[in-house]
Scaffold this active site. Structure first.
Site, PDB file in Angstrom:
ATOM      1  N   HIS A  90       0.866  -1.081  -0.067  1.00 43.76           N
ATOM      2  CA  HIS A  90      -0.031   0.138  -0.086  1.00 43.76           C
ATOM      3  C   HIS A  90       0.970   1.228  -0.011  1.00 43.76           C
ATOM      4  O   HIS A  90       0.828   2.297  -0.645  1.00 43.76           O
ATOM      5  CB  HIS A  90      -0.836  -0.105   1.121  1.00 43.76           C
ATOM      6  CG  HIS A  90      -1.510   1.255   1.538  1.00 43.76           C
ATOM      7  ND1 HIS A  90      -2.825   1.754   0.696  1.00 43.76           N
ATOM      8  CD2 HIS A  90      -1.427   2.346   2.352  1.00 43.76           C
ATOM      9  CE1 HIS A  90      -3.169   2.969   1.165  1.00 43.76           C
ATOM     10  NE2 HIS A  90      -2.373   3.509   2.053  1.00 43.76           N
ATOM     11  N   HIS A 106       1.251   5.037  -2.561  1.00 42.93           N
ATOM     12  CA  HIS A 106       1.615   6.387  -2.554  1.00 42.93           C
ATOM     13  C   HIS A 106       2.702   6.766  -3.209  1.00 42.93           C
ATOM     14  O   HIS A 106       2.713   8.116  -3.479  1.00 42.93           O
ATOM     15  CB  HIS A 106       1.972   6.530  -0.724  1.00 42.93           C
ATOM     16  CG  HIS A 106       0.702   6.677  -0.116  1.00 42.93           C
ATOM     17  ND1 HIS A 106      -0.403   7.568   0.128  1.00 42.93           N
ATOM     18  CD2 HIS A 106       0.223   5.671   0.975  1.00 42.93           C
ATOM     19  CE1 HIS A 106      -1.367   7.261   0.904  1.00 42.93           C
ATOM     20  NE2 HIS A 106      -0.935   6.228   1.707  1.00 42.93           N
ATOM     21  N   GLU A 113      -5.593   9.401   0.140  1.00 41.99           N
ATOM     22  CA  GLU A 113      -6.055   7.986   0.182  1.00 41.99           C
ATOM     23  C   GLU A 113      -7.018   7.399  -0.773  1.00 41.99           C
ATOM     24  O   GLU A 113      -7.040   6.328  -1.435  1.00 41.99           O
ATOM     25  CB  GLU A 113      -6.466   7.744   1.819  1.00 41.99           C
ATOM     26  CG  GLU A 113      -5.430   7.993   2.656  1.00 41.99           C
ATOM     27  CD  GLU A 113      -4.487   6.711   2.634  1.00 41.99           C
ATOM     28  OE1 GLU A 113      -4.418   5.921   1.794  1.00 41.99           O
ATOM     29  OE2 GLU A 113      -3.536   6.549   3.595  1.00 41.99           O
ATOM     30  N   SER A 119      -4.078   0.623  -4.639  1.00 42.57           N
ATOM     31  CA  SER A 119      -3.511  -0.371  -4.125  1.00 42.57           C
ATOM     32  C   SER A 119      -4.581  -1.647  -4.077  1.00 42.57           C
ATOM     33  O   SER A 119      -4.002  -2.665  -3.206  1.00 42.57           O
ATOM     34  CB  SER A 119      -2.804  -0.134  -2.877  1.00 42.57           C
ATOM     35  OG  SER A 119      -3.591   0.436  -2.063  1.00 42.57           O
TER      36      SER A 119
HETATM   37 FE   FE2 Z   1      -2.174   5.168   2.893  1.00 39.90          FE
END
Ligand code: FE2
Length: 263
Positions: free
Chosen positions: A122, A127, A167, A186
């Site tokens: 993730h 990111h 996010e 993700s």
């Molecule tokens: Fe995150």
């Protein structure tokens, strides 16, 4: 890492390298292949370009020193491995210094489809690619600076900005709506749900609305906020955030569109 986590933090050796097992390399590879196939027509161009710029591949778990170097070369951003759950103040402090905090453990096979806590896949796959985009990187750093400046009383509301952009953000592009949020890119279930769009609501990004929108971390998101460009994010964070949070507090939260979490 949550209090009930069955994962332990991975620590680097004296050379700064993390030791991942062949099984962890295989899990990374499977996750990478699956998401890259899925995201070809779902993620925005800036994100997909970022995956290439970072040099991520299916072969093995990337090393943070390599990700850090590539980010530094492109936008001046960086990453910092963190051993466990860190307090919001430390999280915001690192962002304000242009360092993205990353958990370094990788999920086990039993969690290959879903893991509630953020793992290395993730963190790095989700990111890091967009941190190669200068407008986005500037936004993240300024967000951290604003959070540090305003302090604890604003933390709860400020995290909603992070949640609905970094996010779970979506962006309008000439090819249609595309995803860029790490929680979407993700996760196969989140990416499919966000693109299908039949059981969720898309709202144009509005700072005050975002600040008034509650969310749950453990469900597929029922609401996504959509931006028109990363320059828009850069501009938003220069607005009067303090005043907007005060206004959001006085107006109160929107009614949740989800069931409360069973306790
Ligand atoms: Fe995150």
């Amino acid at each position: 890492m949550t209090k009930e986590s069955t994962y332990t933090a991975k620590l680097p050796g004296p050379d700064g390298l993390y030791d991942y097992t062949p099984e962890e390399d295989a899990i990374w590879g499977e996750l990478y292949e699956r998401q890259m196939t899925l995201l070809a027509n779902m993620a925005c161009r800036e994100y997909l370009d970022g995956v290439k710029t970072l040099g991520l591949t299916a072969d093995k778990v990337p090393q943070l020193v390599d990700v850090n170097r590539r980010l530094n070369e492109t936008t001046g951003f960086g990453v910092e491995g963190v051993p466990a759950l860190i307090p919001p103040s430390q999280f915001y402090e690192l962002l304000s210094q242009g360092k993205f905090p990353l958990a370094t453990f990788l999920r086990r096979r039993e969690h290959i489809d879903y893991i509630e806590e953020p793992d290395l896949f993730h963190e790095v796959f989700g990111h890091c690619p967009l941190l190669t985009n200068q407008s986005y990187a500037n936004f993240v750093r300024r967000f951290g600076e604003t959070a540090v400046r305003l302090g604890k009383g604003y933390s709860w509301h400020l995290f909603r900005i992070f949640w609905f952009t970094v996010e779970f953000g979506l962006i309008n592009t000439p090819d249609g709506r595309r995803c860029y949020g790490a929680g979407i890119v993700s996760s196969p279930s989140e990416a499919k749900a966000a693109m299908k769009g039949t059981e969720c609501e898309f709202r144009p990004f509005d700072l005050l609305h975002v600040l008034r929108t509650p969310y749950r971390i453990d469900i597929v998101q029922p609401i996504y906020y959509v931006i028109d460009s990363f320059a828009q994010l850069e501009a938003i964070i220069e607005e009067d955030i303090e005043g907007a949070v005060m206004k959001a507090k006085s107006l109160g939260d929107f009614e949740p569109t989800f069931e409360a979490k069973a306790s």
